[in-house]
Design a protein around this motif. Sequence first.
Motif, mmCIF file in Angstrom:
data_model
loop_
_atom_site.group_PDB
_atom_site.id
_atom_site.type_symbol
_atom_site.label_atom_id
_atom_site.label_comp_id
_atom_site.label_asym_id
_atom_site.label_seq_id
_atom_site.Cartn_x
_atom_site.Cartn_y
_atom_site.Cartn_z
ATOM 1 N N ALA A 72 0.717 -1.341 -0.055
ATOM 2 C CA ALA A 72 0.024 -0.018 0.125
ATOM 3 C C ALA A 72 0.886 1.071 0.116
ATOM 4 O O ALA A 72 0.755 2.243 -0.909
ATOM 5 C CB ALA A 72 -0.715 -0.030 1.177
ATOM 6 N N ALA A 73 1.881 1.049 0.762
ATOM 7 C CA ALA A 73 2.798 2.455 0.742
ATOM 8 C C ALA A 73 3.524 2.512 -0.583
ATOM 9 O O ALA A 73 3.490 3.757 -1.109
ATOM 10 C CB ALA A 73 3.996 2.200 1.904
ATOM 11 N N GLU A 74 3.864 1.356 -1.155
ATOM 12 C CA GLU A 74 4.533 1.641 -2.552
ATOM 13 C C GLU A 74 3.507 2.149 -3.610
ATOM 14 O O GLU A 74 3.768 3.089 -4.555
ATOM 15 C CB GLU A 74 5.102 0.327 -3.153
ATOM 16 N N LEU A 75 2.208 1.678 -3.444
ATOM 17 C CA LEU A 75 1.206 2.124 -4.205
ATOM 18 C C LEU A 75 0.885 3.625 -4.131
ATOM 19 O O LEU A 75 0.777 4.567 -5.191
ATOM 20 C CB LEU A 75 -0.125 1.101 -4.142
ATOM 21 N N GLU A 76 0.903 3.943 -2.914
ATOM 22 C CA GLU A 76 0.484 5.364 -2.628
ATOM 23 C C GLU A 76 1.717 6.237 -3.311
ATOM 24 O O GLU A 76 1.420 7.284 -3.857
ATOM 25 C CB GLU A 76 0.286 5.718 -1.072
ATOM 26 N N ARG A 77 2.870 5.959 -2.916
ATOM 27 C CA ARG A 77 4.033 6.505 -3.445
ATOM 28 C C ARG A 77 3.872 6.852 -4.888
ATOM 29 O O ARG A 77 3.957 7.869 -5.746
ATOM 30 C CB ARG A 77 5.515 5.950 -2.998
ATOM 31 N N SER A 78 3.563 5.739 -5.662
ATOM 32 C CA SER A 78 3.667 5.713 -7.031
ATOM 33 C C SER A 78 2.408 6.731 -7.492
ATOM 34 O O SER A 78 2.374 7.531 -8.411
ATOM 35 C CB SER A 78 3.161 4.396 -7.707
ATOM 36 N N GLY A 79 1.342 6.692 -7.019
ATOM 37 C CA GLY A 79 0.195 7.539 -7.147
ATOM 38 C C GLY A 79 0.530 9.042 -7.165
ATOM 39 O O GLY A 79 0.459 9.737 -7.972
ATOM 40 N N ARG A 80 1.017 9.356 -5.713
ATOM 41 C CA ARG A 80 1.343 10.648 -5.664
ATOM 42 C C ARG A 80 2.286 11.180 -6.665
ATOM 43 O O ARG A 80 2.473 12.293 -7.139
ATOM 44 C CB ARG A 80 1.671 10.800 -3.973
ATOM 45 N N GLY A 81 3.484 10.308 -6.694
ATOM 46 C CA GLY A 81 4.707 10.688 -7.557
ATOM 47 C C GLY A 81 4.288 11.024 -8.837
ATOM 48 O O GLY A 81 4.858 11.698 -9.755
ATOM 49 N N GLU A 82 3.405 10.150 -9.458
ATOM 50 C CA GLU A 82 2.856 10.869 -10.927
ATOM 51 C C GLU A 82 1.569 11.511 -10.957
ATOM 52 O O GLU A 82 1.033 11.357 -11.959
ATOM 53 C CB GLU A 82 2.373 9.387 -11.485
ATOM 54 N N ILE A 106 -14.871 -7.193 -6.273
ATOM 55 C CA ILE A 106 -15.031 -5.688 -6.522
ATOM 56 C C ILE A 106 -14.895 -5.670 -8.048
ATOM 57 O O ILE A 106 -14.023 -6.264 -8.765
ATOM 58 C CB ILE A 106 -13.744 -5.062 -6.208
ATOM 59 N N LEU A 107 -15.855 -4.970 -8.622
ATOM 60 C CA LEU A 107 -15.649 -4.607 -10.037
ATOM 61 C C LEU A 107 -15.432 -3.095 -10.204
ATOM 62 O O LEU A 107 -16.082 -2.352 -9.463
ATOM 63 C CB LEU A 107 -17.413 -4.650 -10.778
ATOM 64 N N THR A 108 -14.307 -2.698 -10.977
ATOM 65 C CA THR A 108 -13.777 -1.574 -10.844
ATOM 66 C C THR A 108 -13.601 -0.996 -12.337
ATOM 67 O O THR A 108 -12.961 -1.641 -13.132
ATOM 68 C CB THR A 108 -12.413 -1.293 -9.924
ATOM 69 N N ILE A 109 -14.168 0.222 -12.607
ATOM 70 C CA ILE A 109 -14.192 0.697 -13.938
ATOM 71 C C ILE A 109 -13.123 1.871 -14.238
ATOM 72 O O ILE A 109 -13.022 2.627 -13.659
ATOM 73 C CB ILE A 109 -15.794 1.247 -14.123
ATOM 74 N N ASP A 110 -12.460 1.754 -15.163
ATOM 75 C CA ASP A 110 -11.505 2.795 -15.647
ATOM 76 C C ASP A 110 -11.159 2.604 -17.135
ATOM 77 O O ASP A 110 -10.529 1.585 -17.479
ATOM 78 C CB ASP A 110 -10.287 2.962 -14.691
ATOM 79 N N PRO A 111 -11.475 3.573 -17.967
ATOM 80 C CA PRO A 111 -11.022 3.440 -19.556
ATOM 81 C C PRO A 111 -9.467 3.512 -19.599
ATOM 82 O O PRO A 111 -9.204 2.976 -20.727
ATOM 83 C CB PRO A 111 -11.864 4.458 -20.120
ATOM 84 N N ASP A 112 -8.804 4.025 -18.663
ATOM 85 C CA ASP A 112 -7.285 4.234 -18.853
ATOM 86 C C ASP A 112 -6.672 2.973 -18.517
ATOM 87 O O ASP A 112 -6.191 2.800 -17.492
ATOM 88 C CB ASP A 112 -7.003 5.387 -18.108
ATOM 89 N N ARG A 113 -6.220 2.316 -19.705
ATOM 90 C CA ARG A 113 -5.683 0.885 -19.135
ATOM 91 C C ARG A 113 -4.099 1.058 -18.851
ATOM 92 O O ARG A 113 -3.687 0.101 -18.034
ATOM 93 C CB ARG A 113 -5.582 0.163 -20.513
ATOM 94 N N SER A 114 -3.559 2.136 -19.190
ATOM 95 C CA SER A 114 -2.206 2.547 -18.867
ATOM 96 C C SER A 114 -2.039 2.360 -17.138
ATOM 97 O O SER A 114 -1.084 2.313 -16.794
ATOM 98 C CB SER A 114 -1.373 3.972 -19.538
ATOM 99 N N ARG A 115 -3.316 3.067 -16.832
ATOM 100 C CA ARG A 115 -3.086 3.226 -15.265
ATOM 101 C C ARG A 115 -3.529 1.554 -14.686
ATOM 102 O O ARG A 115 -3.252 1.414 -13.738
ATOM 103 C CB ARG A 115 -4.291 4.361 -14.622
ATOM 104 N N THR A 116 -4.784 1.052 -15.038
ATOM 105 C CA THR A 116 -5.115 -0.016 -14.516
ATOM 106 C C THR A 116 -4.319 -1.110 -14.649
ATOM 107 O O THR A 116 -4.375 -2.139 -13.717
ATOM 108 C CB THR A 116 -6.588 -0.616 -14.968
ATOM 109 N N ASP A 117 -3.315 -1.255 -15.556
ATOM 110 C CA ASP A 117 -2.173 -2.215 -15.829
ATOM 111 C C ASP A 117 -1.501 -2.050 -14.466
ATOM 112 O O ASP A 117 -0.956 -3.166 -14.007
ATOM 113 C CB ASP A 117 -1.577 -1.968 -17.114
ATOM 114 N N ILE A 118 -1.077 -0.895 -14.076
ATOM 115 C CA ILE A 118 -0.427 -0.716 -12.943
ATOM 116 C C ILE A 118 -1.036 -1.084 -11.723
ATOM 117 O O ILE A 118 -0.650 -1.971 -10.705
ATOM 118 C CB ILE A 118 -0.056 0.715 -12.715
ATOM 119 N N ALA A 119 -2.348 -0.930 -11.549
ATOM 120 C CA ALA A 119 -3.409 -1.325 -10.576
ATOM 121 C C ALA A 119 -3.315 -2.778 -10.395
ATOM 122 O O ALA A 119 -3.120 -3.342 -9.358
ATOM 123 C CB ALA A 119 -4.811 -0.624 -10.786
#
Length: 279
Positions: free
Chosen positions: A90-100, A149-162
Amino acid sequence: MRSDVRTYAHDVNGVLGSILAVADVQSARGGNGDKAQAAFADIAAAARRGGTLVENLMRAASVADSGTDSAVERDLSYLETLHVALDPVAAELERSGRGESIPIVDRETGRFLSVLVSALRPKNILEIGTAFGYSALWMARAQGPGGRILTIDPDRSRTDIAAEFFRKAGVSERIEIVNRPALDVLPELRPDSFDFVFIDALKEEYADYLRLAVPLLKRGGMIAADNLLWGHAASMPPAANDPTATLGIRTFNEALLHHPALEATIVPIGDGLGLAVKR
Ligand SMILES: C[S@@+](CC[C@H](N)C(=O)[O-])C[C@H]1O[C@@H](n2cnc3c(N)ncnc32)[C@H](O)[C@@H]1O
Protein backbone atom coordinates in the motif's frame (compact mmCIF):
# COMPACT_ATOMS: atom_id res chain seq x y z
CA MET A 1 -7.27 34.13 4.15
CA ARG A 2 -10.24 32.66 2.30
CA SER A 3 -10.43 34.21 -1.13
CA ASP A 4 -14.19 34.91 -0.86
CA VAL A 5 -13.54 36.99 2.31
CA ARG A 6 -10.80 38.84 0.43
CA THR A 7 -13.18 39.45 -2.50
CA TYR A 8 -15.98 40.77 -0.26
CA ALA A 9 -13.52 43.03 1.60
CA HIS A 10 -12.20 44.33 -1.70
CA ASP A 11 -15.76 45.10 -2.86
CA VAL A 12 -16.63 46.92 0.40
CA ASN A 13 -13.42 48.94 0.08
CA GLY A 14 -14.39 49.86 -3.48
CA VAL A 15 -17.80 51.13 -2.33
CA LEU A 16 -16.24 53.08 0.54
CA GLY A 17 -13.66 54.57 -1.88
CA SER A 18 -16.43 55.86 -4.17
CA ILE A 19 -18.34 57.40 -1.23
CA LEU A 20 -15.12 59.01 0.01
CA ALA A 21 -14.27 60.47 -3.39
CA VAL A 22 -17.71 62.12 -3.78
CA ALA A 23 -17.77 63.36 -0.15
CA ASP A 24 -14.23 64.79 -0.41
CA VAL A 25 -15.01 66.64 -3.63
CA GLN A 26 -18.30 68.04 -2.28
CA SER A 27 -16.86 69.10 1.09
CA ALA A 28 -13.97 70.90 -0.65
CA ARG A 29 -16.13 72.55 -3.33
CA GLY A 30 -17.96 75.16 -1.31
CA GLY A 31 -21.20 76.74 -2.42
CA ASN A 32 -23.27 73.95 -0.81
CA GLY A 33 -23.83 75.88 2.35
CA ASP A 34 -22.01 75.34 5.63
CA LYS A 35 -24.31 72.61 6.86
CA ALA A 36 -24.02 70.54 3.69
CA GLN A 37 -20.26 71.00 3.62
CA ALA A 38 -19.97 69.80 7.23
CA ALA A 39 -22.16 66.81 6.40
CA PHE A 40 -19.93 65.87 3.43
CA ALA A 41 -16.86 66.16 5.67
CA ASP A 42 -18.55 63.82 8.18
CA ILE A 43 -19.37 61.32 5.40
CA ALA A 44 -15.75 61.43 4.18
CA ALA A 45 -14.46 60.82 7.72
CA ALA A 46 -16.90 57.89 8.17
CA ALA A 47 -15.81 56.36 4.85
CA ARG A 48 -12.12 56.65 5.91
CA ARG A 49 -12.96 55.02 9.24
CA GLY A 50 -14.85 52.26 7.34
CA GLY A 51 -11.72 51.63 5.23
CA THR A 52 -9.61 51.22 8.37
CA LEU A 53 -12.17 48.81 9.85
CA VAL A 54 -12.17 46.68 6.68
CA GLU A 55 -8.36 46.49 6.88
CA ASN A 56 -8.59 45.41 10.53
CA LEU A 57 -11.21 42.80 9.64
CA MET A 58 -9.02 41.38 6.88
CA ARG A 59 -6.06 41.18 9.24
CA ALA A 60 -8.21 39.43 11.89
CA ALA A 61 -9.63 36.97 9.33
CA SER A 62 -6.14 36.18 8.12
CA VAL A 63 -4.84 35.49 11.64
CA ALA A 64 -7.93 33.40 12.50
CA ASP A 65 -7.50 31.38 9.30
CA SER A 66 -3.85 30.60 9.78
CA GLY A 67 -4.61 29.57 13.37
CA THR A 68 -7.32 27.18 12.18
CA ASP A 69 -5.12 25.77 9.43
CA SER A 70 -2.21 25.09 11.73
CA ALA A 71 -4.50 23.53 14.37
CA VAL A 72 -6.05 21.24 11.75
CA GLU A 73 -2.60 20.35 10.41
CA ARG A 74 -1.45 19.59 13.93
CA ASP A 75 -4.50 17.36 14.54
CA LEU A 76 -3.90 15.46 11.29
CA SER A 77 -0.20 14.94 12.04
CA TYR A 78 -1.07 13.75 15.53
CA LEU A 79 -3.62 11.26 14.16
CA GLU A 80 -1.14 10.10 11.54
CA THR A 81 1.42 9.24 14.21
CA LEU A 82 -1.21 7.22 16.09
CA HIS A 83 -2.20 4.97 13.17
CA VAL A 84 -0.46 1.76 12.25
CA ALA A 85 1.98 2.34 9.36
CA LEU A 86 0.94 1.30 5.84
CA ASP A 87 2.07 -2.13 4.72
CA PRO A 88 4.81 -2.11 2.04
CA VAL A 89 2.49 -2.73 -0.97
CA ALA A 90 0.00 0.00 0.00
CA ALA A 91 2.89 2.36 0.79
CA GLU A 92 4.51 1.73 -2.60
CA LEU A 93 1.15 2.15 -4.34
CA GLU A 94 0.52 5.43 -2.52
CA ARG A 95 4.02 6.68 -3.45
CA SER A 96 3.52 5.76 -7.14
CA GLY A 97 0.15 7.48 -7.29
CA ARG A 98 1.31 10.67 -5.64
CA GLY A 99 4.65 10.59 -7.52
CA GLU A 100 2.81 10.58 -10.86
CA SER A 101 0.21 13.10 -9.68
CA ILE A 102 -2.62 10.60 -9.97
CA PRO A 103 -5.51 11.95 -7.85
CA ILE A 104 -5.86 8.97 -5.51
CA VAL A 105 -7.95 9.26 -2.35
CA ASP A 106 -6.32 10.79 0.73
CA ARG A 107 -4.92 8.27 3.18
CA GLU A 108 -7.54 9.16 5.79
CA THR A 109 -10.26 8.56 3.20
CA GLY A 110 -8.70 5.16 2.42
CA ARG A 111 -8.72 4.28 6.11
CA PHE A 112 -12.31 5.46 6.44
CA LEU A 113 -13.40 3.33 3.46
CA SER A 114 -11.59 0.41 5.03
CA VAL A 115 -13.44 0.78 8.35
CA LEU A 116 -16.77 1.18 6.54
CA VAL A 117 -16.21 -1.92 4.43
CA SER A 118 -15.04 -3.90 7.47
CA ALA A 119 -18.23 -2.92 9.29
CA LEU A 120 -20.66 -3.48 6.41
CA ARG A 121 -18.97 -6.56 4.89
CA PRO A 122 -20.32 -5.84 1.37
CA LYS A 123 -20.07 -8.94 -0.85
CA ASN A 124 -20.12 -7.00 -4.12
CA ILE A 125 -18.44 -3.62 -4.51
CA LEU A 126 -18.64 -1.42 -7.60
CA GLU A 127 -15.93 1.21 -8.00
CA ILE A 128 -16.08 3.97 -10.63
CA GLY A 129 -12.51 5.25 -11.21
CA THR A 130 -9.68 2.73 -10.57
CA ALA A 131 -6.48 4.65 -11.40
CA PHE A 132 -3.58 2.74 -9.75
CA GLY A 133 -5.96 0.80 -7.47
CA TYR A 134 -5.25 2.58 -4.18
CA SER A 135 -8.87 2.94 -3.00
CA ALA A 136 -9.72 -0.52 -4.38
CA LEU A 137 -6.88 -2.04 -2.34
CA TRP A 138 -8.15 -0.42 0.88
CA MET A 139 -11.62 -1.84 0.18
CA ALA A 140 -10.45 -5.28 -1.01
CA ARG A 141 -8.38 -5.89 2.09
CA ALA A 142 -11.24 -4.84 4.37
CA GLN A 143 -13.75 -6.89 2.38
CA GLY A 144 -11.97 -10.18 2.96
CA PRO A 145 -11.79 -13.40 0.94
CA GLY A 146 -15.49 -13.84 0.05
CA GLY A 147 -15.91 -10.44 -1.62
CA ARG A 148 -15.74 -9.22 -5.23
CA ILE A 149 -14.91 -5.78 -6.61
CA LEU A 150 -15.81 -4.61 -10.11
CA THR A 151 -13.77 -1.48 -10.86
CA ILE A 152 -14.19 0.67 -13.96
CA ASP A 153 -11.60 2.89 -15.65
CA PRO A 154 -11.08 3.35 -19.40
CA ASP A 155 -7.38 4.20 -18.92
CA ARG A 156 -5.61 0.86 -19.35
CA SER A 157 -2.16 2.41 -18.80
CA ARG A 158 -3.30 3.13 -15.24
CA THR A 159 -5.21 -0.07 -14.58
CA ASP A 160 -2.28 -2.24 -15.76
CA ILE A 161 -0.36 -0.70 -12.86
CA ALA A 162 -3.35 -1.33 -10.57
CA ALA A 163 -3.49 -4.98 -11.67
CA GLU A 164 0.18 -5.41 -10.79
CA PHE A 165 -0.40 -3.98 -7.29
CA PHE A 166 -3.47 -6.20 -6.81
CA ARG A 167 -1.30 -9.21 -7.71
CA LYS A 168 1.43 -8.17 -5.26
CA ALA A 169 -1.17 -7.69 -2.52
CA GLY A 170 -2.74 -11.09 -3.22
CA VAL A 171 -6.21 -9.69 -4.02
CA SER A 172 -6.25 -9.86 -7.83
CA GLU A 173 -8.52 -12.94 -7.91
CA ARG A 174 -11.29 -10.88 -6.33
CA ILE A 175 -11.02 -7.74 -8.46
CA GLU A 176 -12.31 -7.39 -12.01
CA ILE A 177 -11.18 -4.35 -14.00
CA VAL A 178 -13.34 -3.04 -16.85
CA ASN A 179 -11.59 -0.67 -19.28
CA ARG A 180 -14.59 1.24 -20.63
CA PRO A 181 -16.28 4.53 -19.75
CA ALA A 182 -18.51 4.09 -16.70
CA LEU A 183 -21.55 5.61 -18.42
CA ASP A 184 -21.40 2.78 -21.00
CA VAL A 185 -20.89 0.05 -18.41
CA LEU A 186 -23.37 0.99 -15.67
CA PRO A 187 -26.56 0.49 -17.76
CA GLU A 188 -25.39 -3.06 -18.54
CA LEU A 189 -25.05 -4.14 -14.90
CA ARG A 190 -27.73 -6.11 -13.06
CA PRO A 191 -30.08 -4.04 -10.84
CA ASP A 192 -29.95 -4.69 -7.07
CA SER A 193 -26.62 -6.51 -7.37
CA PHE A 194 -24.15 -4.34 -5.41
CA ASP A 195 -23.81 -3.78 -1.68
CA PHE A 196 -21.40 -0.85 -1.93
CA VAL A 197 -20.59 1.66 -4.68
CA PHE A 198 -17.59 3.99 -4.61
CA ILE A 199 -17.66 6.96 -7.02
CA ASP A 200 -14.32 8.60 -7.88
CA ALA A 201 -14.07 9.38 -11.62
CA LEU A 202 -15.10 12.34 -13.85
CA LYS A 203 -16.64 15.10 -11.73
CA GLU A 204 -18.79 16.30 -14.64
CA GLU A 205 -20.41 12.84 -14.75
CA TYR A 206 -20.95 12.37 -11.01
CA ALA A 207 -24.69 13.10 -11.14
CA ASP A 208 -25.12 10.58 -13.96
CA TYR A 209 -23.11 7.97 -12.04
CA LEU A 210 -25.48 8.52 -9.13
CA ARG A 211 -28.59 8.24 -11.32
CA LEU A 212 -27.34 4.97 -12.81
CA ALA A 213 -25.81 3.54 -9.62
CA VAL A 214 -28.83 3.83 -7.30
CA PRO A 215 -30.81 1.09 -9.14
CA LEU A 216 -27.72 -1.16 -9.04
CA LEU A 217 -27.56 -0.94 -5.27
CA LYS A 218 -29.38 -3.40 -3.00
CA ARG A 219 -31.66 -1.93 -0.38
CA GLY A 220 -29.51 -1.09 2.67
CA GLY A 221 -26.47 -0.82 0.40
CA MET A 222 -24.15 2.17 0.58
CA ILE A 223 -22.83 4.71 -1.91
CA ALA A 224 -19.62 6.62 -1.10
CA ALA A 225 -18.27 9.41 -3.29
CA ASP A 226 -14.98 11.30 -3.04
CA ASN A 227 -13.98 14.94 -3.70
CA LEU A 228 -17.30 16.49 -2.73
CA LEU A 229 -15.58 19.61 -1.37
CA TRP A 230 -13.41 19.71 -4.50
CA GLY A 231 -10.37 21.41 -2.99
CA HIS A 232 -12.54 24.09 -1.25
CA ALA A 233 -13.99 25.13 -4.65
CA ALA A 234 -17.50 23.69 -4.13
CA SER A 235 -18.22 26.04 -1.21
CA MET A 236 -17.05 29.21 -2.99
CA PRO A 237 -19.76 31.66 -4.08
CA PRO A 238 -20.86 30.52 -7.55
CA ALA A 239 -19.29 32.50 -10.41
CA ALA A 240 -20.02 32.64 -14.15
CA ASN A 241 -16.61 31.17 -14.99
CA ASP A 242 -16.72 28.24 -12.54
CA PRO A 243 -15.06 25.16 -14.09
CA THR A 244 -17.40 22.40 -15.25
CA ALA A 245 -15.91 20.02 -12.66
CA THR A 246 -16.93 22.39 -9.83
CA LEU A 247 -20.43 22.65 -11.32
CA GLY A 248 -20.56 18.87 -11.59
CA ILE A 249 -19.66 18.43 -7.93
CA ARG A 250 -22.24 21.01 -6.78
CA THR A 251 -24.96 19.36 -8.88
CA PHE A 252 -24.01 15.96 -7.47
CA ASN A 253 -24.02 17.19 -3.87
CA GLU A 254 -27.57 18.53 -4.27
CA ALA A 255 -28.72 15.34 -5.97
CA LEU A 256 -27.12 13.10 -3.34
CA LEU A 257 -28.50 14.93 -0.34
CA HIS A 258 -32.01 15.25 -1.78
CA HIS A 259 -32.31 11.84 -3.44
CA PRO A 260 -35.68 10.34 -2.46
CA ALA A 261 -34.24 6.82 -2.22
CA LEU A 262 -31.21 7.74 -0.11
CA GLU A 263 -30.37 8.74 3.41
CA ALA A 264 -27.23 10.78 2.79
CA THR A 265 -24.63 13.07 4.28
CA ILE A 266 -21.28 14.59 3.33
CA VAL A 267 -18.40 14.56 5.80
CA PRO A 268 -15.24 16.70 5.57
CA ILE A 269 -12.80 13.79 5.48
CA GLY A 270 -9.97 14.24 2.97
CA ASP A 271 -11.48 16.21 0.08
CA GLY A 272 -15.05 15.62 1.30
CA LEU A 273 -16.69 12.19 1.31
CA GLY A 274 -20.36 11.59 0.55
CA LEU A 275 -22.08 8.65 2.23
CA ALA A 276 -25.56 7.43 1.44
CA VAL A 277 -27.65 4.38 2.29
CA LYS A 278 -30.42 3.16 -0.01
CA ARG A 279 -33.70 3.05 1.87
C1 LIG B 1 -9.53 10.18 -9.10
S1 LIG B 1 -8.94 8.92 -10.13
C2 LIG B 1 -9.41 7.47 -9.26
C3 LIG B 1 -8.57 7.26 -8.04
C4 LIG B 1 -8.83 5.95 -7.32
N1 LIG B 1 -10.23 5.81 -6.96
C5 LIG B 1 -7.98 5.89 -6.06
O1 LIG B 1 -8.30 6.60 -5.09
O2 LIG B 1 -7.00 5.16 -6.05
C6 LIG B 1 -10.14 9.00 -11.40
C7 LIG B 1 -10.02 7.92 -12.46
O3 LIG B 1 -11.20 7.98 -13.25
C8 LIG B 1 -10.84 7.53 -14.51
N2 LIG B 1 -11.85 7.89 -15.51
C9 LIG B 1 -11.80 8.87 -16.45
N3 LIG B 1 -12.89 8.83 -17.22
C10 LIG B 1 -13.65 7.81 -16.76
C11 LIG B 1 -14.90 7.27 -17.15
N4 LIG B 1 -15.59 7.80 -18.17
N5 LIG B 1 -15.38 6.21 -16.47
C12 LIG B 1 -14.69 5.71 -15.42
N6 LIG B 1 -13.50 6.17 -15.01
C13 LIG B 1 -12.98 7.21 -15.67
C14 LIG B 1 -9.49 8.18 -14.77
O4 LIG B 1 -8.80 7.47 -15.77
C15 LIG B 1 -8.85 8.13 -13.39
O5 LIG B 1 -7.93 7.07 -13.29
